[in-house]
Design an enzyme around this catalytic site. Structure first.
Site, PDB file in Angstrom:
ATOM      1  N   GLU A 353       0.976  -1.406  -0.339  1.00  0.00           N
ATOM      2  CA  GLU A 353       0.063  -0.348   0.082  1.00  0.00           C
ATOM      3  C   GLU A 353       1.053   1.020  -0.013  1.00  0.00           C
ATOM      4  OE1 GLU A 353      -4.601   0.238   1.610  1.00  0.00           O
ATOM      5  OE2 GLU A 353      -3.045   0.995   3.463  1.00  0.00           O
ATOM      6  N   HIS A 384       7.396 -26.933   2.276  1.00  0.00           N
ATOM      7  CA  HIS A 384       6.442 -28.012   1.430  1.00  0.00           C
ATOM      8  C   HIS A 384       5.373 -27.451   0.402  1.00  0.00           C
ATOM      9  CE1 HIS A 384       8.721 -30.696   3.850  1.00  0.00           C
ATOM     10  NE2 HIS A 384       8.976 -29.947   4.921  1.00  0.00           N
ATOM     11  N   LYS A 512     -13.552   1.853  -3.499  1.00  0.00           N
ATOM     12  CA  LYS A 512     -14.880   1.757  -2.273  1.00  0.00           C
ATOM     13  C   LYS A 512     -15.455   3.218  -2.914  1.00  0.00           C
ATOM     14  CE  LYS A 512     -11.961   2.568   1.191  1.00  0.00           C
ATOM     15  NZ  LYS A 512     -10.961   3.486   2.501  1.00  0.00           N
TER      16      LYS A 512
HETATM   17  O1  F6P Z   1      -8.493   1.350   2.070  1.00  0.00           O
HETATM   18  C1  F6P Z   1      -7.478   0.967   2.492  1.00  0.00           C
HETATM   19  C2  F6P Z   1      -7.504   1.503   3.929  1.00  0.00           C
HETATM   20  O2  F6P Z   1      -7.897   3.094   3.699  1.00  0.00           O
HETATM   21  C3  F6P Z   1      -5.755   1.508   4.795  1.00  0.00           C
HETATM   22  O3  F6P Z   1      -5.642   2.365   4.192  1.00  0.00           O
HETATM   23  C4  F6P Z   1      -6.392   1.532   5.621  1.00  0.00           C
HETATM   24  O4  F6P Z   1      -5.685   1.063   7.212  1.00  0.00           O
HETATM   25  C5  F6P Z   1      -8.113   0.606   6.194  1.00  0.00           C
HETATM   26  O5  F6P Z   1      -8.236   1.366   5.034  1.00  0.00           O
HETATM   27  C6  F6P Z   1      -8.902   0.950   7.272  1.00  0.00           C
HETATM   28  O6  F6P Z   1      -8.910   2.473   6.865  1.00  0.00           O
HETATM   29  P1  F6P Z   1      -9.799   2.909   7.989  1.00  0.00           P
HETATM   30  O7  F6P Z   1      -8.949   2.517   9.554  1.00  0.00           O
HETATM   31  O8  F6P Z   1     -10.023   4.415   8.054  1.00  0.00           O
HETATM   32  O9  F6P Z   1     -10.851   1.925   8.407  1.00  0.00           O
END
Ligand code: F6P
Length: 560
Positions: A353, A384, A512
């Site tokens: 990331e 393995h 998202k």
């Molecule tokens: O979708 C990636 C992300 O933004 C990560 O960088 C982060 O750790 C995770 O989602 C969870 O985000 P949050 O802690 O804001 O729920």
């Protein structure tokens, strides 16, 4: 500013690669009996042996030159000093402040953040100790037996990895569970055997908007209310960790149970913040302190040690050497300690990331490769499973091996058997087996010449497969803290050299956004035509099939 791959050092490295790509590590070891001493470093009880890499002194000198040319030392200071090095979000990157012990202020936008860091740590410890000592009581005045952390990504992997790694340091009559997946099976399986009167939830989300976490949190709250009969004592069972305090309050969490984190802590670097709550409950404040201390010592090492003796810088440079010159697309992490079984998953987020970027700090698309695909598994299990490819496949996969010198228990010959594999695999990957050796072996086994000829090519191991090995006395909190911090800094240095921002993650946004739009489309049974034909086809197939399959929702089920 000279572009990375236009610099004289980069070009010199390219020329040097031509020579080194024809070099076998077997020969390098034969030529230099001091190779191990030359290419190994120490931090406290952590030994870092990088002699089994396709390098010589010249390689390292050129790589140190590259680090200098990219101003790595200056960037290290910028990070520790709280400069807004996360340039696309205009934020400082200060997970190091969370474990800072020098008593000096750490300034962000003209304000010392250390007082709030200390205050939040104290609050976390207070709650954790109350639960651990059984003085925190649930709605039926019973002590807490189960803690459920609901979070994902950085709000999940770090605490989960540490809790697993330090299992021997944990209380045995307190269970800590982690729910990340929005797939109902995860929360359902977790809640199935829990008693709401003795269960404590932590809703961990930096943003407090992540869909997976919010859906799980809502289900957990509903489960609790259904079982308890009302929400009167919800404060005794719910807490939150977030930088979005208002959203946590709006969800119904009492302000006293909300722990803060800040914009200058990236999610994947947040295990040192209040995100640590579940693991502090598991391992206790003393062990958490030692974890922070170990990380702090790695920070001091990183900040104060010259390039050549600096472990994270050497780790980073080796990665660049393989990634950009040998064209290695992957890297593998192989812990030989069962308790580190979540370490590769944790590092996947930390590394991929952070450095999975293709636009540089000036907004230009890069024309060199950046972060590798990182994967991993417990070493013995991997042997393995996928070691075949490491030994004889067509890809070069640089490996990190991590192993403890001793284990907590001395059960028969377990540890020596384990360690024999550590040494044997690294040696085999380096040396391989030559045609002559393979021939002699087959001959000795009594095979005739024709059968030998047939089998021989399969029995040859090219070797020259790089490994770096970490040996540490044992997996205790301080050592774990140091190891994590060393990897964090390695990622940082690579980002600096690749001239990318390791601290944003815009790439995860698109999925998202689309998911939240599609979620609305799934609320009815109308067929969709607003996507590409594949997405339309899949959504419409799902809608048609689900109407035929009766679905029992979690809330319906858990309310029974
Ligand atoms: O979708 C990636 C992300 O933004 C990560 O960088 C982060 O750790 C995770 O989602 C969870 O985000 P949050 O802690 O804001 O729920």
């Amino acid at each position: 500013m000279t572009k990375l791959n236009q610099s004289a050092t980069w070009k010199a490295l390219g020329e040097h690669f031509e020579e080194m790509s024809q070099t076998h590590m077997r020969d390098l070891f034969e030529q230099d009996s001091k190779r191990f001493n030359k290419f190994s470093l120490k931090l406290n009880d952590i030994l870092f042996d990088f002699s089994k890499n396709i390098i010589d002194s010249n390689t390292m000198e050129l790589l140190y030159g590259l680090a200098d040319e990219c101003d790595v030392s200056e960037w290290i200071e910028k990070m520790f000093d709280g400069e807004a090095i996360n340039n696309t979000e205009n934020r400082a990157v200060l997970h190091t402040a969370l474990r800072n012990r020098d008593g000096l202020p750490v300034m962000v936008d003209g304000k010392d953040v250390m007082p709030v860091v200390r205050e939040e740590h104290i609050r976390v410890r207070k709650l954790a100790e109350a639960i651990r000592t059984r003085s925190w009581r649930g709605y039926l005045n019973q002590p807490i037996t189960d803690v459920v952390n609901i979070g994902i990504g950085g709000s999940h992997l770090g605490p989960l990895m540490v809790t697993e790694a330090l299992r021997p340091y944990s209380l045995h009559d307190l269970n800590v569970h982690f729910v990340a997946n929005v797939d109902e099976n995860h929360i359902n399986d977790t809640l199935e055997n829990l008693n709401p009167a003795t269960t404590f939830f932590i809703i961990a989300s930096k943003s407090f908007t992540t869909q997976d976490t919010m859906v799980n949190a809502e289900t957990a709250r509903q489960w609790y209310i259904n079982k308890a009969g009302n929400d009167e004592h919800i404060d005794k069972h719910f807490s939150a960790v977030s930088s979005n305090v208002e959203a946590a309050k709006a969800f119904g969490i009492n302000e006293n149970n909300i722990f803060q984190m800040w914009d200058w802590v990236g999610g994947r670097y947040s295990l040192w913040s209040a995100i640590s709550l579940p693991m502090v409950i598991a391992i206790g404040e003393e062990n958490f302190d030692k974890l922070l201390q170990g990380a702090y010592e790695a920070d001091l090492h990183f900040r104060n040690t010259p390039l050549k003796e600096n472990i994270p810088i050497n780790m980073a440079l080796l990665g660049i050497w393989y990634n950009n010159f040998f064209d290695a697309q992957t890297t593998v992490v192989l812990p030989y300690d069962q308790h580190l079984h979540k370490f590769p998953a944790y590092l996947q987020q930390a590394d991929m990331e952070s450095n999975g970027k293709s636009v540089d700090r000036q907004g230009e698309v890069v024309d060199y490769t950046t972060g590798p695909v990182l994967f991993g598994e417990i070493g013995i299990a991997a042997q393995h499973a996928f070691f075949q490819l490491l030994h004889q496949g067509t890809k070069l996969v640089p490996a990190d091996i991590l192993a403890p010198v001793s284990n907590l228990h001395c059960i028969a010959r377990h540890h020596r058997a384990l360690m024999s594999n550590v040494f044997a695999q690294a040696e085999a990957l380096m040396k391989g087996k030559t045609e002559q050796e393979a021939y002699a072996e087959l001959k000795k086994s009594g095979l005739d010449e024709q059968s030998i000829k047939k089998l021989l090519p399969n029995k040859i191991f090219p070797g020259n497969r790089p490994t770096s090995t970490f040996l540490f006395n044992r997996l205790d909190p301080a050592t774990l803290g140091s190891l994590i911090a060393l990897y964090e800094h390695k990622i940082f240095v690579q980002g600096i050299i690749w001239n990318i921002n390791s601290y944003d993650q815009w790439g995860v946004e698109l999925g998202k956004q689309l998911a939240s739009g599609i979620l609305h489309e799934l609320d009815d049974n109308k067929l969709t035509g607003s996507h590409d034909s594949s997405t339309n086809g899949l959504i419409n197939y799902y809608k048609m099939q689900r109407s035929k399959n009766e679905c029992v929702s979690v809330s319906q089920k858990t309310s029974n």
